[in-house]
Design a protein around this motif. Structure first.
Motif, PDB file in Angstrom:
ATOM      1  N   ALA A 207      45.836  37.858  29.241  1.00  0.00           N
ATOM      2  CA  ALA A 207      46.941  38.294  30.101  1.00  0.00           C
ATOM      3  C   ALA A 207      46.851  37.622  31.471  1.00  0.00           C
ATOM      4  CB  ALA A 207      46.922  39.815  30.251  1.00  0.00           C
ATOM      5  N   PHE A 210      48.170  34.080  31.218  1.00  0.00           N
ATOM      6  CA  PHE A 210      49.636  34.085  31.116  1.00  0.00           C
ATOM      7  C   PHE A 210      50.280  34.262  32.497  1.00  0.00           C
ATOM      8  CE2 PHE A 210      53.596  36.539  30.759  1.00  0.00           C
ATOM      9  CZ  PHE A 210      54.364  35.652  30.003  1.00  0.00           C
ATOM     10  N   LEU A 214      52.589  31.648  34.859  1.00  0.00           N
ATOM     11  CA  LEU A 214      53.904  32.072  35.323  1.00  0.00           C
ATOM     12  C   LEU A 214      54.037  31.900  36.836  1.00  0.00           C
ATOM     13  CD1 LEU A 214      56.559  33.316  34.302  1.00  0.00           C
ATOM     14  CD2 LEU A 214      55.590  35.571  34.782  1.00  0.00           C
TER      15      LEU A 214
END
Length: 444
Positions: A207, A210, A214
């Motif tokens: 996570a 990710f 982003l």
């Protein structure tokens, strides 16, 4: 959400606010998945409560160690760069749980926690002042509370994952049964339980990657990234002349200690109560964690409610009211030998909801261009989470009883002391801001 609290000099910070607020939820997940793991480590490695509490020592020591390097880094580069470094360290620490599991030893896990929280220190040192600067100083405390309101949402997820994917899936063998196992059987059991324990951390690392990608690919405004050519020594000399700030560091140190203690040892507290009612140890632990989740629900709802109250009640006054309420509930947790004590611990979480961001916001009043270093000092104060839980664990391990009050109950005198300090800070901050003159504020 009111747009005006996310606007400064005509620039709207809504998108950066959303992305950075995602980091608040992510570290909330890590923080509150860790509390129940203390009990799990104690069982897996056949350790005392005090030895298990070393997880919290390693966890919050990383905050302390990395806060100033993080501040120096973002002073030279930017808030965004600090967030990216923080997420990178966060991911590395999470992935280190796999090699730690392969060793079958306890201390590599402590190293993994330390690296992980070095990343959290970078994140909090960057994200809190970043949010603070995404609008006017008048709405800063309200903005911080709004961002921090998403922290307990992540924390709730962490607690749920800890219960459903660690506590329930671990072997049901009790502490006493594990203690008499032959080494061969114990090592097989330990390896199985560690495989269960590391799963959520590997997911957490993914996570982090990710979110890092982003944020890296998103254009973030640099309006808040003003560099100041000033030495650390000069900055802190200026900061220590501000009473709100120097006392805020102390208050934050005690607050984090109280929070970590209450959320870590509600498991021990509830396990004692429920086993006295006739439950087996594993069932008592799982039910205790359910109460911990309820406490976090109260914390989350209270955060939103208290953020609304800040429109009408001065921050310092509301802080002291909640701290006094927490004092009363903590006394109840100490004196009640049954489920009433657990209900008090759940109520304490509602009182704690406002404390961290409000202390942070009050402490940053009038720090001017020293905001980055000031934020680092307040993040270093998170060291309280490393100091107070071991003290509480020592009381629990001592088995001391006073007037038929168990050692587990007596151990909550530690957060009681912490809430007293916070109540005093809130009252003094209110007096300085609303009663004394501006000139007097910085010297009382």
């Amino acid at each position: 959400m009111e747009v005006k609290i996310l606007t400064k000099n005509g620039i709207n910070f809504l998108i950066p606010f959303i992305l950075i607020t995602s980091c608040f939820a992510l570290w909330g997940f890590a923080n509150d998945m860790t509390g129940p793991i203390v009990k799990a480590f104690s069982k897996i490695f056949r350790m005392s409560v005090t030895e298990g509490a070393l997880v919290q020592v390693a966890f919050y020591l990383g905050y302390f160690a990395m806060a100033f390097p993080a501040a120096m880094f973002i002073q030279r580069y930017s808030f965004k760069a600090g967030v990216l470094v923080g997420l990178s360290l966060f991911a590395i620490g999470s992935f280190m749980f796999f090699p730690a599991k392969m060793t079958g030893m306890y201390y590599p896990f402590l190293l993994a926690y330390f690296i992980l929280t070095c990343g959290l220190s970078f994140l909090e040192t960057s994200c809190n002042p970043y949010i603070y600067c995404m609008g006017s100083e008048d709405t800063a405390t309200q903005r911080l509370n709004l961002a921090q309101a998403f922290n307990p949402i992540g924390a709730l997820m962490g607690m749920y994952i800890a219960m459903e994917f660690v506590q329930i899936k671990m072997s049901p063998m009790t502490t006493e049964q594990r203690a008499i196992l032959p080494d061969t059987q114990f090592n097989i059991l330990k390896d199985n339980d560690l495989s269960v324990l590391i799963g959520p951390y590997l997911g957490l690392g993914a996570a982090c990657i990710f979110l890092l990608v982003l944020i890296r690919l998103t254009k973030m405004p640099k309006a808040t990234d003003t560099r100041v050519n000033k030495s650390i020594v000069r900055a802190f000399k200026e900061l220590l002349h501000i009473a709100n700030y120097r006392e805020g560091i102390i208050a934050q140190f005690f607050y984090v200690g109280a929070q970590v203690s209450c959320w870590t040892f509600i498991i021990q507290y509830g396990t004692r109560v429920f086993m006295e009612e006739g439950m087996d140890e594993k069932s008592a632990e799982i039910l205790s964690q359910k109460y911990n989740i309820i406490a976090m629900v109260f914390f989350t709802v209270s955060r939103f409610i208290c953020t609304w109250f800040l429109k009408y009640i001065p921050a310092g006054r509301l802080l002291s009211i909640l701290a006094i309420s927490a004092i009363g509930l903590t006394i109840g947790a100490i004196l009640f030998p049954d489920r009433n004590g657990i209900y008090c611990l759940v109520g304490i979480s509602a009182c704690m909801s406002l404390m961290f961001p409000t202390i942070y916001g009050i402490a940053l009043r009038h720090v001017g261009d020293n905001v980055k270093f000031a934020g680092a000092g307040l993040i270093m104060a998170i060291l309280g989470g490393s100091v107070f839980p071991p003290l509480q664990a020592l009381i629990i391990d001592s088995g001391i009883t006073i007037m038929d009050i168990s050692a587990t109950n007596l151990s909550f005198t530690i957060p009681l002391i912490c809430f007293i300090v916070i109540a005093i800070y809130g009252h003094r901050a209110y007096i300085r801001h609303y009663i004394l003159s501006p000139d007097a504020e910085d010297h009382v």
